[in-house]
Design a protein around this motif. Sequence first.
Motif, PDB file in Angstrom:
ATOM      1  N   VAL A   1      52.832   1.604  10.246  1.00  0.00           N
ATOM      2  CA  VAL A   1      51.790   1.072   9.956  1.00  0.00           C
ATOM      3  C   VAL A   1      51.454   0.997   7.983  1.00  0.00           C
ATOM      4  N   LEU A   2      51.330   2.405   8.053  1.00  0.00           N
ATOM      5  CA  LEU A   2      51.381   3.118   6.578  1.00  0.00           C
ATOM      6  C   LEU A   2      53.175   3.110   5.579  1.00  0.00           C
ATOM      7  N   VAL A   3      53.889   2.726   6.095  1.00  0.00           N
ATOM      8  CA  VAL A   3      54.659   2.172   5.483  1.00  0.00           C
ATOM      9  C   VAL A   3      55.198   1.245   5.199  1.00  0.00           C
ATOM     10  N   LEU A   4      54.348   0.146   6.008  1.00  0.00           N
ATOM     11  CA  LEU A   4      54.295  -1.143   5.240  1.00  0.00           C
ATOM     12  C   LEU A   4      53.384  -1.902   4.942  1.00  0.00           C
ATOM     13  N   THR A   5      51.742  -0.601   4.316  1.00  0.00           N
ATOM     14  CA  THR A   5      50.997  -1.276   3.691  1.00  0.00           C
ATOM     15  C   THR A   5      51.322  -0.914   2.502  1.00  0.00           C
ATOM     16  N   ILE A   6      52.274   0.761   2.293  1.00  0.00           N
ATOM     17  CA  ILE A   6      51.960   0.619   1.131  1.00  0.00           C
ATOM     18  C   ILE A   6      53.021   0.183   0.232  1.00  0.00           C
ATOM     19  N   LEU A   7      54.414  -0.644   1.006  1.00  0.00           N
ATOM     20  CA  LEU A   7      55.352  -1.680   0.692  1.00  0.00           C
ATOM     21  C   LEU A   7      54.704  -2.897  -0.081  1.00  0.00           C
ATOM     22  N   LYS A   8      53.123  -3.216   1.095  1.00  0.00           N
ATOM     23  CA  LYS A   8      52.503  -4.645   0.278  1.00  0.00           C
ATOM     24  C   LYS A   8      51.911  -4.199  -0.770  1.00  0.00           C
ATOM     25  N   GLY A   9      51.711  -3.134  -1.290  1.00  0.00           N
ATOM     26  CA  GLY A   9      51.240  -2.535  -2.539  1.00  0.00           C
ATOM     27  C   GLY A   9      49.832  -2.933  -2.729  1.00  0.00           C
ATOM     28  N   GLY A  10      48.806  -2.874  -4.168  1.00  0.00           N
ATOM     29  CA  GLY A  10      48.121  -3.527  -4.182  1.00  0.00           C
ATOM     30  C   GLY A  10      47.878  -4.481  -5.995  1.00  0.00           C
ATOM     31  N   SER A  11      46.593  -4.419  -6.570  1.00  0.00           N
ATOM     32  CA  SER A  11      46.629  -4.521  -7.130  1.00  0.00           C
ATOM     33  C   SER A  11      46.923  -4.273  -8.386  1.00  0.00           C
ATOM     34  N   GLU A  12      47.761  -3.337  -8.552  1.00  0.00           N
ATOM     35  CA  GLU A  12      48.627  -3.104  -9.811  1.00  0.00           C
ATOM     36  C   GLU A  12      50.443  -2.394  -9.088  1.00  0.00           C
ATOM     37  N   PHE A  13      50.366  -2.097  -8.265  1.00  0.00           N
ATOM     38  CA  PHE A  13      51.690  -1.170  -7.335  1.00  0.00           C
ATOM     39  C   PHE A  13      52.328  -1.963  -6.567  1.00  0.00           C
ATOM     40  N   ARG A  14      53.039  -2.801  -6.878  1.00  0.00           N
ATOM     41  CA  ARG A  14      53.682  -3.634  -5.995  1.00  0.00           C
ATOM     42  C   ARG A  14      55.307  -3.655  -5.262  1.00  0.00           C
ATOM     43  N   PRO A  15      56.128  -2.177  -4.690  1.00  0.00           N
ATOM     44  CA  PRO A  15      57.218  -2.528  -4.782  1.00  0.00           C
ATOM     45  C   PRO A  15      57.456  -3.620  -4.361  1.00  0.00           C
ATOM     46  N   LEU A  16      57.404  -3.915  -3.085  1.00  0.00           N
ATOM     47  CA  LEU A  16      58.450  -5.558  -2.918  1.00  0.00           C
ATOM     48  C   LEU A  16      57.518  -7.187  -3.933  1.00  0.00           C
ATOM     49  N   GLY A  17      56.720  -6.664  -4.909  1.00  0.00           N
ATOM     50  CA  GLY A  17      56.852  -7.842  -6.016  1.00  0.00           C
ATOM     51  C   GLY A  17      56.094  -8.935  -4.792  1.00  0.00           C
ATOM     52  N   LEU A  18      55.241  -8.222  -3.649  1.00  0.00           N
ATOM     53  CA  LEU A  18      54.354  -9.487  -2.813  1.00  0.00           C
ATOM     54  C   LEU A  18      53.109  -9.733  -3.503  1.00  0.00           C
ATOM     55  N   ARG A  19      52.536 -11.016  -4.060  1.00  0.00           N
ATOM     56  CA  ARG A  19      51.310 -11.399  -4.358  1.00  0.00           C
ATOM     57  C   ARG A  19      49.841 -12.193  -3.108  1.00  0.00           C
ATOM     58  N   CYS A  20      49.464 -11.734  -3.250  1.00  0.00           N
ATOM     59  CA  CYS A  20      47.963 -11.944  -2.724  1.00  0.00           C
ATOM     60  C   CYS A  20      47.991 -13.437  -2.746  1.00  0.00           C
ATOM     61  N   GLY A  21      48.194 -13.845  -1.112  1.00  0.00           N
ATOM     62  CA  GLY A  21      47.967 -15.274  -1.041  1.00  0.00           C
ATOM     63  C   GLY A  21      49.390 -16.282  -0.651  1.00  0.00           C
ATOM     64  N   THR A  22      50.545 -15.437  -0.780  1.00  0.00           N
ATOM     65  CA  THR A  22      51.902 -15.828  -0.732  1.00  0.00           C
ATOM     66  C   THR A  22      52.015 -15.735   0.973  1.00  0.00           C
ATOM     67  N   TRP A  23      53.379 -16.248   1.534  1.00  0.00           N
ATOM     68  CA  TRP A  23      53.456 -16.699   3.235  1.00  0.00           C
ATOM     69  C   TRP A  23      54.061 -15.493   3.083  1.00  0.00           C
ATOM     70  N   SER A  24      54.680 -14.919   1.608  1.00  0.00           N
ATOM     71  CA  SER A  24      55.359 -14.144   2.242  1.00  0.00           C
ATOM     72  C   SER A  24      54.283 -12.273   2.314  1.00  0.00           C
ATOM     73  N   TYR A  25      53.127 -12.711   1.755  1.00  0.00           N
ATOM     74  CA  TYR A  25      52.336 -11.551   1.898  1.00  0.00           C
ATOM     75  C   TYR A  25      52.122 -11.608   2.850  1.00  0.00           C
ATOM     76  N   TRP A  26      51.204 -12.709   3.415  1.00  0.00           N
ATOM     77  CA  TRP A  26      50.996 -12.895   5.188  1.00  0.00           C
ATOM     78  C   TRP A  26      51.307 -12.143   6.175  1.00  0.00           C
ATOM     79  N   GLY A  27      52.705 -13.118   5.117  1.00  0.00           N
ATOM     80  CA  GLY A  27      54.256 -12.011   6.333  1.00  0.00           C
ATOM     81  C   GLY A  27      54.466 -10.929   6.915  1.00  0.00           C
ATOM     82  N   MET A  28      54.390 -10.143   5.547  1.00  0.00           N
ATOM     83  CA  MET A  28      54.091  -8.529   5.633  1.00  0.00           C
ATOM     84  C   MET A  28      52.804  -8.038   6.500  1.00  0.00           C
ATOM     85  N   THR A  29      51.186  -8.903   6.122  1.00  0.00           N
ATOM     86  CA  THR A  29      50.054  -7.872   6.647  1.00  0.00           C
ATOM     87  C   THR A  29      50.321  -8.306   7.572  1.00  0.00           C
TER      88      THR A  29
END
Length: 101
Positions: A73-101
């Motif tokens: 859970v910790l690793v996935l949360t870090i990889l998902k990122g936040g508003s400024e820091f996004r290691p995988l480049g996932l944007r909130c609301g996209t299918w990839s973001y929700w898949g990761m979440t």
Amino acid sequence: KESPGTSLVEISRPEELTPASTRGAERTGDGQEDEDPVDDEEQRRQSLDRIRLRESRTQWPKVAALSVCCCGVLVLTILKGGSEFRPLGLRCGTWSYWGMT
């Protein structure tokens, strides 16, 4: 027969789960059962002793499974990122973001 509002699953005392004939009850010559409270208490004490012994030791497979889940859970949360820091480049609301979440 169930009354309205009762559940099919009920928590019972251990002595209610077994027939009276196996709970320290003895048959007398006239077919009646005499409860032996000493044997019943001894069985309860032995059962509690077994539970205490089992629970007194650390159950390492359970600790390991919980640790793996927590780290995952910790690793996935870090990889998902936040508003400024996004290691995988996932944007909130996209299918990839929700898949990761």
